[in-house]
Design a protein around this motif. Sequence first.
Motif, PDB file in Angstrom:
ATOM      1  N   UNK B  61       0.339   2.500   7.316  1.00  0.00           N
ATOM      2  CA  UNK B  61      -0.774   2.716   6.391  1.00  0.00           C
ATOM      3  C   UNK B  61      -0.948   4.187   6.024  1.00  0.00           C
ATOM      4  N   UNK B  64       0.992   5.149   2.485  1.00  0.00           N
ATOM      5  CA  UNK B  64       0.351   5.095   1.163  1.00  0.00           C
ATOM      6  C   UNK B  64      -1.130   5.459   1.237  1.00  0.00           C
ATOM      7  N   UNK B  97      -0.628   5.197  -4.378  1.00  0.00           N
ATOM      8  CA  UNK B  97      -0.534   3.794  -3.979  1.00  0.00           C
ATOM      9  C   UNK B  97       0.140   2.952  -5.040  1.00  0.00           C
ATOM     10  N   UNK B 100       3.714   3.561  -4.001  1.00  0.00           N
ATOM     11  CA  UNK B 100       4.049   3.003  -2.682  1.00  0.00           C
ATOM     12  C   UNK B 100       3.237   1.714  -2.530  1.00  0.00           C
ATOM     13  N   UNK B 101       3.845   0.595  -2.849  1.00  0.00           N
ATOM     14  CA  UNK B 101       3.130  -0.674  -2.825  1.00  0.00           C
ATOM     15  C   UNK B 101       3.008  -1.204  -1.411  1.00  0.00           C
ATOM     16  N   UNK B 102       2.090  -2.155  -1.235  1.00  0.00           N
ATOM     17  CA  UNK B 102       1.873  -2.669   0.116  1.00  0.00           C
ATOM     18  C   UNK B 102       1.649  -4.172   0.106  1.00  0.00           C
ATOM     19  N   UNK B 104       0.369  -7.216   2.743  1.00  0.00           N
ATOM     20  CA  UNK B 104      -0.392  -7.241   3.994  1.00  0.00           C
ATOM     21  C   UNK B 104       0.007  -8.410   4.873  1.00  0.00           C
ATOM     22  N   UNK B 175       2.794  -6.916  -5.835  1.00  0.00           N
ATOM     23  CA  UNK B 175       3.108  -5.537  -5.474  1.00  0.00           C
ATOM     24  C   UNK B 175       4.278  -5.031  -6.313  1.00  0.00           C
TER      25      UNK B 175
END
Lengths: 491, 265
Positions: B61, B64, B97, B100-102, B104, B175
Amino acid sequence: MPVFWILAIVLVLGAAGYVLGRARALSSAGDDYRSLHSLPSYYGWNAFILTVVPALLVLAAWMLIAPIVIDGMVSGLVDEGMQEGSNLSLLMSDVRRLAAGLDSAVSSGALSASEASGLVADNALAGRLMGLGISLGSSVTETTLAAAQRYRGLAAASQVWMAVVVIALAAGGLLLGLRRINPSFRARNAVETGLLALLILASSIAILTTLGIVLSMLFETINFFRQYPASEFFFSTTWSPDFRGNSELGILPLLWGTLYISLIALLVAVPVGLFAAIYLSEYAGPKMRAVAKPLIEVLAGIPTIVYGLFALITVGPALRDYFAQPLGLGNSSSSVMTAGLVMGIMLIPFVSSLSDDIINAVPQSMRDGSLGLGATPSETIRSVIIPAALPGIVGAVLLAASRAIGETMIVVLGAGAAAARLNEGLTEAINPFEAMTTVTVKIVSQLTGDTDFASPETLVAFALGLTLFVITLALNVLALYIVRKYREQYE
Amino acid sequence: MNDMRPLERIVDTDNVKIAAKNVQVYYGDTHAIKDVDVDILANTVTAFIGPSGCGKSTFLRCINRMNDTIDIARIEGNILLDGEDIYDKRVDPVQLRARVGMVFQKPNPFPKSIYDNVAYGPKIHGLARNKAELDEIVEKALRRGAIWDEVKDRLHASGTGLSGGQQQRLCIARAVATEPEVLLMDEPCSALDPIATAQVEELIDELKETYSVVIVTHSMQQAARVSQKTAFFHLGNLVEYGDTGDIFNTPQDQRTESYITGRIG
């Protein structure tokens, strides 16, 4: 026997039921109380419920029904001896008052029991009764006295029988509860059923009360429409009640006032409340939140009459001096704007507090998902949080709207008590600096003072109330529909 | 993709995408991440493994700046994305962000239609000039997310109505739609059944053609299956980092070996 003692005896029997039931369950289990189906206290509670609940239900029913039955029996007697031109319900209230007076005279020792039952209806009696503090509407006739004596007799018998039946029922319940106890008896489930019945009772009381309110309003409204044409009531643009007759009772001016003031109140309360809620739930730190949230909620605790004073002495004159007069819009310090603004302030905590809770209930994963895609906090709130919280927010706004529509005090002090004048042109009607009033204020003014409950000027209050009720109900239904249609449900 | 012989796979490139130097993370008084140095390569799948609470998700975490949303978190050290410090004052975390995708741990589709879920990122970043372009981006993202065929007939149905595996692939498509350079995945398969897991793993393998993928996982088989590089975290320290094959077959550190063979964790 007074009801208090009956209640006490029933409760004592119930307590005995608990103790004995528990003891009996333990002894029936022998050495190992784990062989019981339920914990010992459940057997006790079961006996308690069986003892107390039926007895109390019968007690309540008896107390409701007995006066009606006795009235019916006595009114036959009064009816027969009634003179021409007198009213049965007035005579009956005399009978009841006389009976109650005699009872209190006996209990305070002013009359002995035999003296009271041996009274004769002569001219001296009224004076004597007056001396005892019993005042009657008309003179005491032979019929009234006889009816009152009969009334006393029946009431006394009813009391005795009520005590006997209720206590017998409690004792019977106690015995039954104790007899049912054995290790395989499922006392836990029986108690569960009892609790379920209690919960159902509580919710049905709420529902039945609503129904009762609607019905009572409905009957009076029907009475009103018998005396006043419905088309006039709904479509007339003039409100000028006159207790000497020839009233014009059009609801439109009042409805317009109500909706206009509520609209302004909501225009103040919804944005401010919602933005405050968003700030508190999404941006404010824990310290800020801990201070600000209770402070906002203090607003909800201020009585509306105090808001009314604020409107009357501060907001109203200020609006008049700085807006209405310079703009040439009016000279009155009572105005729609005054009441709307102050009411809006009153509603802020309703909107903000509920919305805040609802926004907090949106899962953090929604925020993470949106922020993780590179959305700013405000984009996240607009596109994800608010849609997800929408049903609750609509509910909060609706609650605020209902409060606004029903508010009376702020309107009286802020916007005055004069109905809107719809006949004098559009600018008069929509000028926010005109004095106007609402449906609720007029309901109060039609019902206060020395009024005759049979004239249309008084009965109109019920028609107004029912109309208001229907409008708020329609608002609720509409909101439910909107929420169902547009809600974005998260897990 | 069920190739269990990590040794024979080679790392395709040596371009460093993310360089972390001497990273420390504190949650209040807790020192959650200690002295982490790691170079994450472009077009590579990097797996972070380690027991629960070892700091691997926390470190993920940081990449990003999602930890910015936690008030008590404090980060020291440097994380460079393409040589630029992402904690520099001039860097906008919101823009970062988008790069830099996320994805979960728990699938978190928005309570919107499938189409709107995927279109969300492109809309806020203005990637499409008109509806047709947006349609194209959504279709491309859903195809990359290997879910197009399943949802193409119901793009306007709610995203929350999909099954767990479909939801997670939708989140990956979401994403991907913003065209990030790095894709961070925080235990993306922990809520999925084996079939859905296999689909997502296959997808990850394809995604590395375009992105640098960092995946946190509790499953060592998964790390071995999908990654080329593996980092082992323990109690906030980066214990060992290297080619996946080396980490699994010839771990240098005692703790790594114990964890991989199931003696700790």
